[in-house]
Design a protein around this motif. Structure first.
Motif, short mmCIF file in Angstrom:
data_model
loop_
_atom_site.label_atom_id
_atom_site.label_comp_id
_atom_site.label_asym_id
_atom_site.label_seq_id
_atom_site.Cartn_x
_atom_site.Cartn_y
_atom_site.Cartn_z
N UNK A 43 0.82 -1.23 0.00
CA UNK A 43 0.00 0.00 0.00
C UNK A 43 0.85 1.27 0.00
N UNK A 44 2.17 1.08 -0.03
CA UNK A 44 3.06 2.23 0.07
C UNK A 44 2.82 3.19 -1.11
N UNK A 45 2.64 4.48 -0.75
CA UNK A 45 2.45 5.50 -1.79
C UNK A 45 3.83 6.06 -2.13
N UNK A 46 4.20 6.07 -3.43
CA UNK A 46 5.52 6.60 -3.76
C UNK A 46 5.66 8.04 -3.26
N UNK A 47 6.74 8.31 -2.57
CA UNK A 47 6.98 9.65 -2.03
C UNK A 47 6.36 9.87 -0.67
N UNK A 48 5.53 8.95 -0.24
CA UNK A 48 4.90 9.09 1.07
C UNK A 48 5.81 8.54 2.16
N UNK A 49 6.19 9.40 3.06
CA UNK A 49 7.14 9.00 4.11
C UNK A 49 6.64 9.46 5.47
N UNK A 50 6.69 8.57 6.43
CA UNK A 50 6.40 8.93 7.81
C UNK A 50 7.76 9.18 8.49
N UNK A 51 7.99 10.44 8.83
CA UNK A 51 9.29 10.83 9.38
C UNK A 51 9.15 11.03 10.90
N UNK A 52 9.75 10.13 11.67
CA UNK A 52 9.61 10.19 13.14
C UNK A 52 10.87 10.73 13.78
N UNK A 53 10.67 11.61 14.76
CA UNK A 53 11.79 12.05 15.60
C UNK A 53 11.37 11.80 17.04
N UNK A 54 12.04 10.86 17.68
CA UNK A 54 11.61 10.45 19.02
C UNK A 54 12.77 10.55 19.99
N UNK A 55 12.48 10.99 21.21
CA UNK A 55 13.54 11.02 22.20
C UNK A 55 13.00 10.75 23.61
N UNK A 56 13.85 10.11 24.39
CA UNK A 56 13.56 9.84 25.80
C UNK A 56 14.79 10.28 26.59
N UNK A 57 14.59 11.05 27.66
CA UNK A 57 15.72 11.48 28.48
C UNK A 57 16.30 10.31 29.24
N UNK A 58 15.50 9.77 30.14
CA UNK A 58 15.90 8.59 30.91
C UNK A 58 14.78 7.57 30.82
N UNK A 59 15.07 6.39 30.28
CA UNK A 59 14.02 5.37 30.15
C UNK A 59 14.17 4.55 28.89
N UNK A 60 13.05 4.26 28.27
CA UNK A 60 13.03 3.30 27.17
C UNK A 60 12.27 3.87 25.97
N UNK A 61 12.88 3.77 24.82
CA UNK A 61 12.23 4.21 23.58
C UNK A 61 12.07 3.01 22.66
N UNK A 62 10.86 2.77 22.22
CA UNK A 62 10.60 1.66 21.30
C UNK A 62 9.83 2.18 20.08
N UNK A 63 10.37 1.93 18.90
CA UNK A 63 9.63 2.18 17.66
C UNK A 63 9.47 0.82 17.00
N UNK A 64 8.21 0.40 16.80
CA UNK A 64 7.98 -0.94 16.26
C UNK A 64 6.89 -0.90 15.22
N UNK A 65 6.91 -1.88 14.33
CA UNK A 65 5.86 -1.99 13.32
C UNK A 65 4.63 -2.60 13.98
N UNK A 66 3.46 -1.95 13.78
CA UNK A 66 2.27 -2.38 14.52
C UNK A 66 1.48 -3.45 13.81
#
Lengths: 211, 59
Positions: free
Chosen positions: A188-211
């Motif tokens: 279903x990917x649309x050419x040129x369509x991009x999800x741009x994520x910027x994520x940050x955690x100071x102290x702890x856990x960061x998870x980016x996963x495919x749902x």
């Protein structure tokens, strides 16, 4: 409160009461103005304000210097704030557990912030974007989970001051963690369509996963 | 400042200065680097401890 040493002890005055009262008023006014959207206050601003109040009390209120509790309280606030600054802890947003699950691009926010707690941003039901859609998510202290759709192109950048970083296929732990990844998914990917994520955690856990 | 505890005066000044700096950082006016902030904190705490020790020596 007269005791055996009351004749020789310096007068302490109601310093702690004054400072505690002042801090409660300051916190209440700040919270109220923030709730009414008059100002946008973060936890960092409130804590820095509290540190200034404690410092001024030590300088101005008679007898405050004789109270070790104020100095210890100020030292703890200082350690917390300096630690937050050192580990790049972003203390925007509130405290607690928050969960967001936008199902349309219209419902998607540009930014999601939480100072302390667990923040889940579930983007798995989001339709494939046309063009670049940028989302920023931060947690000061705690856990940040971002679920991305399985059928969009994802550019993800993650940063953790101290803790664990799990960015799609990458996994690291320690301090000063940074990673970037690009992942191209499905039909279903649309050419040129991009999800741009910027994520940050100071102290702890960061998870980016495919749902 | 006569009669004031020097530790409290130094600690008070340190808290006010740090609070203002951290407030400015929270408003993105300043970008404080840990390599500057942490040594400055050590210096301030050291001065507060020295001031307290000097007072105790006098008395």
């Amino acid at each position: 409160m007269s005791g055996p040493n009351s004749a020789t002890a310096p007068p302490r005055g109601p310093a702690v009461g004054l400072v505690l009262g002042g801090l409660l008023v300051l916190a209440g006014v700040g919270w109220l103005l923030d709730s009414l959207d008059v100002v946008d206050l973060s936890l960092a601003v409130l804590l820095a304000g509290a540190l200034i109040v404690v410092g001024l009390a030590l300088l101005v209120v008679p007898g405050a210097g004789g109270n070790t509790g104020l100095i210890v309280g100020g030292a703890l606030l200082t350690l917390g704030l300096v630690g937050a600054s050192a580990f790049d802890v972003d203390l925007k947003g509130g405290i607690g557990d928050r969960s967001f699950r936008p199902v349309s691009l219209r419902a998607l926010q540009d930014e999601y912030h939480l100072a302390v707690g667990e923040l889940t941003v579930d983007l798995s039901q989001l339709p494939p974007p046309r063009g670049v859609v940028r989302v920023v998510a931060t947690v000061g202290v705690g856990q940040l989970v971002i679920r991305v759709p399985v059928d969009v192109e994802v550019m993800a950048g993650g940063r953790v001051g101290l803790g664990q970083l799990r960015l799609l296929d990458e996994w690291r732990d320690g301090f000063g963690l940074e990673a970037e990844t690009v992942r191209r998914f499905g039909p279903r990917r649309v050419p040129g369509g991009v999800l741009h994520l910027e994520a940050s955690v100071g102290v702890g856990e960061l998870t980016v996963e495919a749902g | 400042m006569t009669g004031r505890d020097p530790t409290a005066v130094v600690a008070g000044l340190l808290f006010v200065v740090l609070g203002v700096l951290l407030l400015l950082e929270a408003f993105d006016v300043l970008d404080l680097r840990p390599s500057v902030l942490i040594p400055a904190l050590f210096i301030g705490l050291g001065v507060a401890v020295l001031a307290g020790a000097a007072r105790r020596t006098k008395t």
